[in-house]
Design an enzyme around this catalytic site. Structure first.
Site, mmCIF file in Angstrom:
data_model
loop_
_atom_site.group_PDB
_atom_site.id
_atom_site.type_symbol
_atom_site.label_atom_id
_atom_site.label_comp_id
_atom_site.label_asym_id
_atom_site.label_seq_id
_atom_site.Cartn_x
_atom_site.Cartn_y
_atom_site.Cartn_z
ATOM 1 N N GLU A 186 -4.133 8.022 8.579
ATOM 2 C CA GLU A 186 -2.712 7.923 8.948
ATOM 3 C C GLU A 186 -2.493 8.582 10.318
ATOM 4 O OE1 GLU A 186 0.278 6.804 7.252
ATOM 5 O OE2 GLU A 186 -0.889 5.853 5.662
ATOM 6 N N CYS B 266 -4.456 -1.764 -1.903
ATOM 7 C CA CYS B 266 -4.661 -0.340 -2.200
ATOM 8 C C CYS B 266 -5.587 -0.252 -3.409
ATOM 9 C CB CYS B 266 -3.314 0.299 -2.510
ATOM 10 S SG CYS B 266 -3.428 1.994 -3.091
ATOM 11 N N HIS C 182 -7.476 2.650 3.527
ATOM 12 C CA HIS C 182 -7.300 3.438 4.750
ATOM 13 C C HIS C 182 -8.615 3.619 5.517
ATOM 14 C CE1 HIS C 182 -3.352 4.599 3.176
ATOM 15 N NE2 HIS C 182 -3.101 5.196 4.328
ATOM 16 N N ASP D 100 0.876 -1.187 0.000
ATOM 17 C CA ASP D 100 0.000 0.000 0.000
ATOM 18 C C ASP D 100 0.911 1.234 0.000
ATOM 19 O OD1 ASP D 100 -2.384 1.578 0.189
ATOM 20 O OD2 ASP D 100 -2.164 1.706 2.359
ATOM 21 N N SER D 101 0.296 2.392 -0.154
ATOM 22 C CA SER D 101 1.065 3.638 -0.046
ATOM 23 C C SER D 101 1.427 3.933 1.410
ATOM 24 C CB SER D 101 0.231 4.797 -0.589
ATOM 25 O OG SER D 101 -0.986 4.877 0.136
ATOM 26 N N CYS E 72 -11.193 2.680 -0.270
ATOM 27 C CA CYS E 72 -9.796 3.000 -0.003
ATOM 28 C C CYS E 72 -9.449 2.207 1.235
ATOM 29 C CB CYS E 72 -9.610 4.494 0.264
ATOM 30 S SG CYS E 72 -7.979 4.897 0.933
HETATM 31 N N1 DGL Z 1 -4.896 3.102 0.671
HETATM 32 C C1 DGL Z 1 -4.939 3.534 -0.672
HETATM 33 C C2 DGL Z 1 -6.211 3.107 -1.379
HETATM 34 O O1 DGL Z 1 -6.770 2.097 -1.051
HETATM 35 C C3 DGL Z 1 -4.473 4.895 -1.093
HETATM 36 C C4 DGL Z 1 -4.336 6.002 -0.137
HETATM 37 C C5 DGL Z 1 -3.477 7.113 -0.713
HETATM 38 O O2 DGL Z 1 -2.246 6.926 -0.704
HETATM 39 O O3 DGL Z 1 -4.016 8.111 -1.203
HETATM 40 O O4 DGL Z 1 -6.659 3.724 -2.315
#
Ligand code: DGL
Length: 259
Positions: free
Chosen positions: A153, A75, A187, A11-12, A185
């Site tokens: 985050e 992600c 996150h 993931d990022s 997402c």
């Molecule tokens: N967690 C990521 C997603 O599912 C991306 C979050 C990001 O880096 O903008 O899209």
């Protein structure tokens, strides 16, 4: 296949933990390599070209280095843009994370569902396609929020989250009869409680449990260690805040590295 051959999660940032969690529940002794591309975080405000160039190249290097049995792109942004390129570049199974529109449409009564992702994800043709295939009789409201990624985050880093910020981030989805929202997402499940308060009466659906089942299916019959080995987390840029490092230990990850 050796028992110690890991699963690689990508993931990022910390979002992939919402996919790793349900996977560990099904495969508790699986060796884990968790990669956060912190050097390029956040993905959601980047262009398609940047993601499409970066993610396959990085996953190629990581796969050579760690020799995983499966790569999990935990992600939505990276998956909806680059899944096909990553599959073409790697010679191992690649599991992507794409918006869970199908289960959301299956459970919606009002036939109005939301797709809450990053700005990059919600504009992808991949999402048009999922909506056309699985939610043709629903109104699909899409909203991209980079703010929620930052808030997730910050929550994991131990900061207090102001409910007014969550309310503002989801305001475009309110007042339209939506009864199910896709957390598109990885996150966002980390903010599940906060989102439930901001969107009362709206059911949340995310891909994590389904991806965990897919990983278990793809690895059925493969050997696993008797005891889970210490998990590895790799950061491509800045390493984790102390509270994030502590949260990683809850996922069995204690070996933190930079590449
Ligand atoms: N967690 C990521 C997603 O599912 C991306 C979050 C990001 O880096 O903008 O899209």
């Amino acid at each position: 296949m050796k028992p110690e051959t890991p699963l690689l999660f990508f993931d990022s940032g910390v979002g992939g933990l919402s996919v790793l969690g349900p996977t560990r529940a099904l495969l508790p002794t699986a060796p884990i390599v968790y990669v956060a591309d912190s050097a390029a975080f956040p993905y959601g405000t980047r262009s398609e070209a940047e993601i499409a160039a970066r993610v396959p190249a990085l996953l190629g290097r990581l796969t050579e280095r760690f020799r995983p049995r499966i790569a999990v792109i935990a992600c939505n942004t990276a998956s909806t843009i680059a899944l096909a390129y990553v599959r073409a570049a790697l010679d191992i199974p690649v599991v992507g994370t794409v918006p869970a529109i199908k289960p959301a449409a299956e459970q919606s009564r009002t036939r109005i569902i939301g797709v809450l992702g990053t700005p990059a994800t919600v504009r992808q043709p991949y999402v048009d396609d999922l909506a056309a295939r699985f939610a043709a009789d629903c109104t699909v409201l899409r909203h991209g929020s980079a703010e929620l990624v930052e808030l997730a985050e910050r929550k994991l880093a131990g900061e207090a989250i102001d409910s007014a910020d969550i309310d503002a981030a989801v305001a475009p989805l309110t007042g339209q009869g939506m009864d199910v929202v896709v957390l598109a997402c990885t996150h966002f499940p980390l903010l599940s409680k906060e989102l439930a308060a901001a969107l009362p009466g709206v059911a949340q659906v995310d891909g994590g449990p389904g991806i965990a089942r897919r990983i278990a299916h793809l690895t059925a019959g493969q050997p696993w260690p008797v005891q889970p080995p210490p998990g590895i987390a790799v950061f491509t840029g800045e390493g984790p805040a102390p509270a994030v490092a502590a949260a990683l230990t809850d996922f069995g990850i204690g070996d933190l590295r930079n590449i």
